[in-house]
Write an enzyme that holds these catalytic residues in place. Structure first.
Site, short mmCIF file in Angstrom:
data_model
loop_
_atom_site.label_atom_id
_atom_site.label_comp_id
_atom_site.label_asym_id
_atom_site.label_seq_id
_atom_site.Cartn_x
_atom_site.Cartn_y
_atom_site.Cartn_z
N SER A 163 0.85 -1.19 0.00
CA SER A 163 0.00 0.00 0.00
C SER A 163 0.88 1.24 0.00
O SER A 163 2.09 1.16 0.25
CB SER A 163 -0.90 0.01 1.24
OG SER A 163 -0.15 0.41 2.39
N ASP A 164 0.29 2.39 -0.27
CA ASP A 164 1.01 3.63 -0.03
C ASP A 164 0.84 4.00 1.44
O ASP A 164 0.10 3.36 2.19
CB ASP A 164 0.51 4.74 -0.95
CG ASP A 164 1.59 5.76 -1.29
OD1 ASP A 164 2.52 5.93 -0.48
OD2 ASP A 164 1.51 6.39 -2.36
N TRP A 165 1.53 5.04 1.86
CA TRP A 165 1.61 5.45 3.27
C TRP A 165 0.21 5.64 3.87
O TRP A 165 -0.53 6.53 3.46
CB TRP A 165 2.42 6.73 3.37
CG TRP A 165 2.71 7.22 4.75
CD1 TRP A 165 1.83 7.81 5.62
CD2 TRP A 165 3.96 7.17 5.45
NE1 TRP A 165 2.44 8.13 6.80
CE2 TRP A 165 3.76 7.75 6.72
CE3 TRP A 165 5.23 6.70 5.12
CZ2 TRP A 165 4.79 7.88 7.66
CZ3 TRP A 165 6.25 6.83 6.05
CH2 TRP A 165 6.03 7.41 7.30
N ASP A 166 -0.16 4.76 4.80
CA ASP A 166 -1.39 4.90 5.57
C ASP A 166 -2.65 4.77 4.71
O ASP A 166 -3.75 5.08 5.17
CB ASP A 166 -1.39 6.26 6.30
CG ASP A 166 -2.42 6.35 7.42
OD1 ASP A 166 -2.67 5.34 8.09
OD2 ASP A 166 -3.00 7.44 7.62
N SER A 167 -2.51 4.31 3.47
CA SER A 167 -3.66 4.38 2.56
C SER A 167 -4.73 3.34 2.86
O SER A 167 -5.88 3.51 2.46
CB SER A 167 -3.20 4.25 1.11
OG SER A 167 -2.66 2.97 0.84
#
Length: 741
Positions: A268-272
């Site tokens: 995933s991307d950061w905190d997505s």
């Protein structure tokens, strides 16, 4: 790569598969979830919480830790103090260099050089590896057609073909011949998918892309790097047609896994994943974890929905352990391919020093080939020192080593840069007086108090070189702009200096195409340098004084004004195409004119329909003539190669590079096709007066596209083909693709 349906692998795969399965069979559910979890490091020390989590087997990857001693300590805990001894992936954004910074990716794209892109990524991988990093979140291969979007700086521009070629080259540079090589790190293709189409050019915004356009425009670079063996993919922040990428089962399972047979893992991307509920796609973190796992997001970056909820989701029957096993196997396989189980620790003596002369030479060559000469009235460039006694160097970017590095460089330092003012002094070497005036404290400044000094400096000089543009912080992630003119009062500075009648050479450093319409007629030459990296100064100086000829070409269209956006060369023809014959400007409309459709064409009333500078454009200090375009046949059969040759003549007296570009148009399709599409390019060095023959070979697949039923095939019919120095090439031939019998 994962363990199933893998082809063309070397003999060690079966042994590797066996090791992964043996490890999986020994793991508890908690340890499996740990492999699916990425924690943020503390940049220089290990917090008690992180140490305990690693020791408990709850961490599969750590990002943003670049102290090699700390990284080795973390690996020691993971390997020697956990039950199963599984090493860590150490991730970092190494976007366009680590210590030796290359031009921003958009600048590298302007070189149209897959070799330089590959070499630059190799330098970045080697230098990052000295700190224990084994995984980078690059290349970013989002098709970017909106220069308001800050992350266009990280892209390779607007074209699927160019982005595919350069994306593959960057992956090859990072990953080398084998991920186990000492100087190789795992690459990550991002952001899957459609992030570059974020509405209004605002980061993290929604993207609405019809499936046909998605498949024909936005997905090809990702397919290309998947086929090239990129180790990992990253899901986009944005939603795609209403379904956020981190929970998009169709995108991750149907397209990536089923259609493309991709075998790496997806992060995933950061905190997505947690943000799925912020989107309004899920009710809470537990549902977010479910949607992400169900979509096939193998690893969660930073947030902890997997840690907190996967066990309960399995207990509730929402998820099954087989799903988790597949995802963990994907991650473990990449770790085995990196050789981490054999050698998890970093010995800096095994690798070259950062910022070494070879690395700096590659950075300089990349900067040289990325600069694009947009204007050169009366041959103002190159500067002839035999006829020049004094030079004004003006602007806040002339001697700022940090700002020339560009966006998203966490490890590059301004002190290591060679700035433009110093480089100019080195080249001039006392043969002319150098007068420097910063004029503005930074590119956003609206303080004109030093304009008088700048004007006086220009007045006493034979030529004025202005170093203007954007600071690095004005582009990149979350740094989008609604107005992409030169910021602050830079336009007023140009206007003030233009009144002196001193010839003006404008060097622009920026992370995006800027709208230059207001000032283009006030300057004599424009050299677009993007953010050129560590060696930008020496490269630009060599170009200014003719040691090298500019050879860069635009990887993205430059609009006349922001109201034309999105503007790109591969647009559709429409039923009422714009043409000069049909063009009407609002100032030419009589008062109380009858209510008509005026020109009845796809244009704006208040600006010309053409761009300021087209895709593929770039001037040289010489001129090239294209002639004798020949096709091997004008009636092409399916699966028959089409050989295309053209002669390129250097008509000037300077040896130089030309980027020869081939474009196609399919005149009739089951879905409408673009007016032109790039299908080939070649960087060629041609001596003064020399003629070179350039050859391209096209296959039927180069004519193919996704039709109205989402089938990828070539359709019989008529095609036009152009070859030239930019997308507005005029040398044309035609051929037909015959029906299959």
């Amino acid at each position: 790569m994962s363990l199933n349906n893998v082809q063309h692998l070397h003999q060690s795969f079966s042994e590797e598969e066996q090791k992964v399965q043996q490890l999986l069979s020994a793991m508890t559910l908690s340890e499996k979830i740990g492999q699916m979890s990425q924690f943020s490091g503390n940049e220089g020390f290990i917090s008690p919480d992180l140490a305990e989590a690693v020791k408990a087997g709850k961490v599969g990857s750590v990002l943003n830790e670049v102290d090699v001693n700390v990284v080795n300590q973390l690996q020691h805990i993971a390997v020697n103090e956990t039950r199963l001894g599984i090493p860590l992936l150490i991730g970092r954004d190494v976007i366009h260099g680590f210590k030796t910074i290359m031009p921003i990716p958009l600048g590298q794209a302007a070189s149209w050089s897959k070799d330089l892109v590959k070499q630059g990524a190799k330098v970045a991988a080697i230098e990052a590896k000295t700190r224990g990093i084994n995984w980078t979140f690059a290349p970013m291969i989002d098709i970017s057609r909106d220069p308001r979007w800050g992350r266009i700086a990280e892209s390779f521009g607007e074209d699927p073909f160019l982005s595919s070629v350069l994306g593959v080259a960057m992956v090859q540079g990072f990953q080398g011949n084998s991920l186990k090589d000492k100087g190789s790190i795992a690459a990550c293709a991002k952001h899957f998918a459609g992030y570059g189409a974020s509405e209004s050019g605002r980061d993290y915004n929604t993207a609405n892309i019809p499936e046909n356009e998605l498949r024909n425009v936005y997905l090809p670079p990702f397919k290309a790097v998947a086929d090239a063996g990129v180790a990992t993919f990253m899901a986009s922040f944005s939603d795609l047609n209403g379904v956020p990428a981190s929970g998009n089962e169709w995108l991750m399972k149907q397209v990536l896994r089923k259609e493309w047979q991709y075998q790496g893992f997806v992060v995933s991307d950061w905190d997505s994943i947690r943000q799925l509920s912020v989107h309004g796609f899920t009710q809470d973190d537990k549902q977010s974890a479910y949607e992400a796992v169900n979509a096939g997001i193998d690893m969660e970056m930073v947030s902890s929905t997997y840690q907190n909820h996967i066990e309960d989701l399995i207990a509730d029957g929402k998820l099954i352990i087989a799903q988790i096993n597949t995802m963990v196997a994907n991650i473990l396989t990449v770790k085995f391919k990196l050789g981490l189980f054999e050698n998890p620790f970093t010995n800096q003596d095994d690798l070259p020093k950062v910022l070494n002369q070879q690395h700096l030479a590659i950075a300089k060559q990349s900067a040289l080939q990325s600069c694009v000469l947009l204007k050169n009235s009366a041959n103002t460039l190159p500067i002839n020192l035999n006829k020049t006694n004094s030079i004004a160097v003006i602007g806040p970017l002339a001697n700022d080593g940090y700002e020339q590095l560009g966006t998203w460089i966490f490890d590059g330092e301004g002190k290591d840069s060679k700035n433009c003012l110093d480089a100019i002094k080195d080249v001039v070497n006392g043969d002319a007086e150098i007068h420097f005036e910063q004029a503005l404290s930074n590119t956003r400044s609206k303080d004109t108090q030093y304009f008088t000094n700048a004007v006086a400096t220009a007045e006493k000089s034979d030529v004025a070189i202005l170093f203007l543009g954007e600071e690095s912080i004005l582009s990149g992630e979350a740094h989008c702009r609604s107005n992409i003119d030169l910021p602050g009062c830079q336009e007023q500075l140009i206007e003030a200096i233009a009144k002196t009648n001193t010839p003006i050479i404008l060097v622009v450093m920026a992370g995006r195409p800027l709208t230059l319409t207001n000032i283009i007629d006030k300057v004599d030459s424009v050299l677009y340098a993007w953010h050129p990296g560590t060696m930008g100064g020496p490269a630009i100086a060599d170009l200014l004084f003719g040691k090298q000829s500019p050879s860069g070409k635009l990887p993205v269209t430059f609009p006349r004004n922001v109201g034309q956006i999105p503007m790109y060369y591969a647009h559709k023809h429409t039923g009422k195409p714009a043409s000069q014959d049909m063009y009407v400007h609002m100032d030419d409309i009589p008062q109380r004119a009858p209510q008509t459709s005026l020109g009845m064409a796809a244009t704006h009333l208040d600006t010309h329909f053409s761009p300021l500078f087209p895709f593929g454009f770039g001037l040289s200090y010489t001129h090239f003539k294209y002639q004798n375009l020949l096709l091997s046949t004008d009636k092409l059969k399916f699966n028959q190669p089409l050989k295309v040759t053209v002669e390129v003549l250097n008509t000037g007296d300077i040896d130089a590079d030309e980027i020869v570009q081939l474009y196609l148009r399919d005149l009739v399709g089951s879905v409408t096709r673009p007016v032109k599409e790039l299908k080939g390019f070649e960087r060629v060095h041609i001596k003064a007066g020399e003629t070179k023959t350039v050859t391209f070979t096209l296959d039927t697949k180069d004519l193919a596209f996704f039709d109205r039923n989402m089938r990828f095939n070539a359709e019989p019919g008529e095609f036009l083909l152009w070859i030239g120095g930019n997308c507005e090439a005029q040398l044309m031939a035609s051929f037909s693709l015959e029906e299959e019998h």
